[in-house]
Design a protein around this motif. Sequence first.
Motif, PDB file in Angstrom:
ATOM      1  N   GLY A  79     -39.694 -79.594  54.034  1.00  0.00           N
ATOM      2  CA  GLY A  79     -38.962 -80.858  53.946  1.00  0.00           C
ATOM      3  C   GLY A  79     -37.945 -81.072  55.041  1.00  0.00           C
ATOM      4  O   GLY A  79     -37.060 -81.918  54.915  1.00  0.00           O
ATOM      5  N   MET A  80     -38.070 -80.327  56.145  1.00  0.00           N
ATOM      6  CA  MET A  80     -37.136 -80.569  57.253  1.00  0.00           C
ATOM      7  C   MET A  80     -37.459 -81.908  57.912  1.00  0.00           C
ATOM      8  O   MET A  80     -38.624 -82.234  58.138  1.00  0.00           O
ATOM      9  N   LEU A  81     -36.417 -82.663  58.216  1.00  0.00           N
ATOM     10  CA  LEU A  81     -36.563 -83.905  58.983  1.00  0.00           C
ATOM     11  C   LEU A  81     -35.972 -83.561  60.348  1.00  0.00           C
ATOM     12  O   LEU A  81     -34.788 -83.777  60.599  1.00  0.00           O
TER      13      LEU A  81
ATOM     14  N   ALA B 109     -35.157 -80.460  66.623  1.00  0.00           N
ATOM     15  CA  ALA B 109     -35.594 -79.061  66.707  1.00  0.00           C
ATOM     16  C   ALA B 109     -37.055 -78.972  67.117  1.00  0.00           C
ATOM     17  O   ALA B 109     -37.447 -78.067  67.858  1.00  0.00           O
ATOM     18  N   GLU B 110     -37.883 -79.907  66.653  1.00  0.00           N
ATOM     19  CA  GLU B 110     -39.322 -79.822  66.924  1.00  0.00           C
ATOM     20  C   GLU B 110     -39.696 -80.444  68.269  1.00  0.00           C
ATOM     21  O   GLU B 110     -40.861 -80.414  68.660  1.00  0.00           O
ATOM     22  N   ALA B 111     -38.727 -80.983  69.001  1.00  0.00           N
ATOM     23  CA  ALA B 111     -39.047 -81.659  70.274  1.00  0.00           C
ATOM     24  C   ALA B 111     -39.664 -80.677  71.272  1.00  0.00           C
ATOM     25  O   ALA B 111     -39.244 -79.535  71.380  1.00  0.00           O
TER      26      ALA B 111
ATOM     27  N   GLY C 297     -38.600 -69.052  62.534  1.00  0.00           N
ATOM     28  CA  GLY C 297     -38.456 -69.272  61.097  1.00  0.00           C
ATOM     29  C   GLY C 297     -37.293 -70.191  60.825  1.00  0.00           C
ATOM     30  O   GLY C 297     -36.573 -70.612  61.745  1.00  0.00           O
ATOM     31  N   TYR C 298     -37.121 -70.506  59.561  1.00  0.00           N
ATOM     32  CA  TYR C 298     -36.023 -71.392  59.169  1.00  0.00           C
ATOM     33  C   TYR C 298     -35.680 -71.186  57.711  1.00  0.00           C
ATOM     34  O   TYR C 298     -36.494 -70.707  56.918  1.00  0.00           O
ATOM     35  N   LEU C 299     -34.436 -71.514  57.386  1.00  0.00           N
ATOM     36  CA  LEU C 299     -33.956 -71.457  56.009  1.00  0.00           C
ATOM     37  C   LEU C 299     -33.394 -72.836  55.671  1.00  0.00           C
ATOM     38  O   LEU C 299     -32.498 -73.332  56.367  1.00  0.00           O
TER      39      LEU C 299
ATOM     40  N   GLY D  49     -39.075 -70.366  55.519  1.00  0.00           N
ATOM     41  CA  GLY D  49     -40.410 -70.506  56.088  1.00  0.00           C
ATOM     42  C   GLY D  49     -40.380 -70.202  57.553  1.00  0.00           C
ATOM     43  O   GLY D  49     -39.329 -69.952  58.121  1.00  0.00           O
ATOM     44  N   ALA D  50     -41.447 -70.351  58.177  1.00  0.00           N
ATOM     45  CA  ALA D  50     -42.817 -70.313  57.695  1.00  0.00           C
ATOM     46  C   ALA D  50     -43.639 -69.711  58.820  1.00  0.00           C
ATOM     47  O   ALA D  50     -43.342 -69.941  60.001  1.00  0.00           O
ATOM     48  N   THR D  51     -44.667 -68.973  58.433  1.00  0.00           N
ATOM     49  CA  THR D  51     -45.551 -68.405  59.452  1.00  0.00           C
ATOM     50  C   THR D  51     -46.408 -69.510  60.065  1.00  0.00           C
ATOM     51  O   THR D  51     -46.520 -70.610  59.516  1.00  0.00           O
TER      52      THR D  51
ATOM     53  N   LEU E  26     -51.354 -75.329  54.068  1.00  0.00           N
ATOM     54  CA  LEU E  26     -52.171 -75.564  55.266  1.00  0.00           C
ATOM     55  C   LEU E  26     -51.710 -76.842  55.957  1.00  0.00           C
ATOM     56  O   LEU E  26     -51.908 -77.946  55.444  1.00  0.00           O
ATOM     57  N   ARG E  27     -51.091 -76.679  57.144  1.00  0.00           N
ATOM     58  CA  ARG E  27     -50.704 -77.848  57.934  1.00  0.00           C
ATOM     59  C   ARG E  27     -51.962 -78.442  58.571  1.00  0.00           C
ATOM     60  O   ARG E  27     -52.804 -77.695  59.060  1.00  0.00           O
ATOM     61  N   PRO E  28     -52.052 -79.762  58.628  1.00  0.00           N
ATOM     62  CA  PRO E  28     -53.184 -80.360  59.347  1.00  0.00           C
ATOM     63  C   PRO E  28     -52.869 -80.435  60.844  1.00  0.00           C
ATOM     64  O   PRO E  28     -52.126 -81.303  61.290  1.00  0.00           O
TER      65      PRO E  28
ATOM     66  N   PHE F 164     -49.445 -82.177  60.974  1.00  0.00           N
ATOM     67  CA  PHE F 164     -49.087 -80.828  61.424  1.00  0.00           C
ATOM     68  C   PHE F 164     -47.735 -80.379  60.865  1.00  0.00           C
ATOM     69  O   PHE F 164     -47.602 -80.242  59.666  1.00  0.00           O
ATOM     70  N   ARG F 165     -46.700 -80.202  61.701  1.00  0.00           N
ATOM     71  CA  ARG F 165     -45.406 -79.677  61.237  1.00  0.00           C
ATOM     72  C   ARG F 165     -44.461 -80.792  60.784  1.00  0.00           C
ATOM     73  O   ARG F 165     -43.318 -80.519  60.433  1.00  0.00           O
ATOM     74  N   ASN F 166     -44.940 -82.046  60.790  1.00  0.00           N
ATOM     75  CA  ASN F 166     -44.010 -83.171  60.600  1.00  0.00           C
ATOM     76  C   ASN F 166     -44.456 -84.156  59.519  1.00  0.00           C
ATOM     77  O   ASN F 166     -44.129 -85.345  59.587  1.00  0.00           O
TER      78      ASN F 166
HETATM   79  N1  GLY Z   1     -42.182 -78.325  59.330  1.00  0.00           N
HETATM   80  C1  GLY Z   1     -42.096 -76.947  59.606  1.00  0.00           C
HETATM   81  C2  GLY Z   1     -43.344 -76.208  59.427  1.00  0.00           C
HETATM   82  O1  GLY Z   1     -44.394 -76.809  59.401  1.00  0.00           O
HETATM   83  O2  GLY Z   1     -43.293 -75.020  59.322  1.00  0.00           O
END
Ligand code: GLY
Length: 363
Positions: free
Chosen positions: A51-53, A57-59, A241-243, A254-256, A297-299, A324-326
Amino acid sequence: MTNPLPHADVAVVGGGVIGLAVAWRARQRGLDVLLIDRGDLGAGASRAAAGMLAPVAEADAQERALLVHNLESARRWPAFAAELGDVTGVDVGYRACGSLLLARDRDEAEHVERERALRERMGLKVERLLGSEARRREPALAPSLRLALALPDDHAVEPIRVTAALIEACVRAGVHVRAGTDVSDLATLPAERVVIATGAWAGESRRMPVRPVKGQALRLRDPSGPGLCDRVLRWGPPTPGYLVPRGDGRYYLGATMEERGFDTAVTALGVYELLRDAGEVIPGLLELEIEEALAGLRPGTPDNAPIVGTDPADERIVWATGHFRNGILLCPLTAELVADELTGGRPDHALRPERFAAEGAPA
Ligand code: GLY
């Protein structure tokens, strides 16, 4: 005997946050909407998500188009959360908490400096903090931390609550919801348009290059209540990783990132690496109770950006996948873009499926 599916203007296939948000927005625009999932609603990547917005960080320097969309969707989140709360009474756990990217050693400090410089060139808001200042803000951080980057615009919501709110919003709006319904043959769906929002499974038809990228994570709980940390904490590479604190003594660690097909096993190595790294960043975390170990599973797509828009070879199909991650971040924006598409628009943006038209196999 199962009830036949009702005829609708639009059938949305996939009941994760993307499918649910698309169904809700399409219904708000006056369309008759059927939402179908072969399992339980929100039981896939939406349930596993942190649930990170986190557009900042993801740039990534190579992913400018994605950044633009991530920033725009982050801008929409406060109003989206408020609207969901007003319509359903469900608090989606939006927290404008900000994030810290942390460096444990010299290598990571150089990485943080590079990430800072990149974000400053991109015009994104960041603040370089010495370890002592980071610890003043988050006292539970390890004394050995060298450097930190504050990302004041990266926040968080609670995906399980977002899913619950979206289900309620869909039901109240009059979306026909059918969970536990297999939809392997899209041609038989009784609808004029079909939105494919099946996440990592959207690649099964081989028409779009979507693949599963496994993420293992832990839900943790502090029985003595909140207080370990207030902001989202991030670290790495080599094992990023992140908390994510929920503000009430619960945390998501998370997350691997693993390319293992549709495998969702939780492994000793995955959990070990998460706890090892997190324990170095914030040692008190190792005292928390484990509520759940999970994998989702991220797409993923070849350019890490989602696929949103009408299929170039089939006007009946609209893609809303590959987030994917977003996925949680992009939920408000994707829902609007797809609703535009379903009501006669053809929004001009860089996420359209045309960019992969040559890669997919014919229908
Ligand atoms: N949104 C972070 C991750 O997919 O791990």
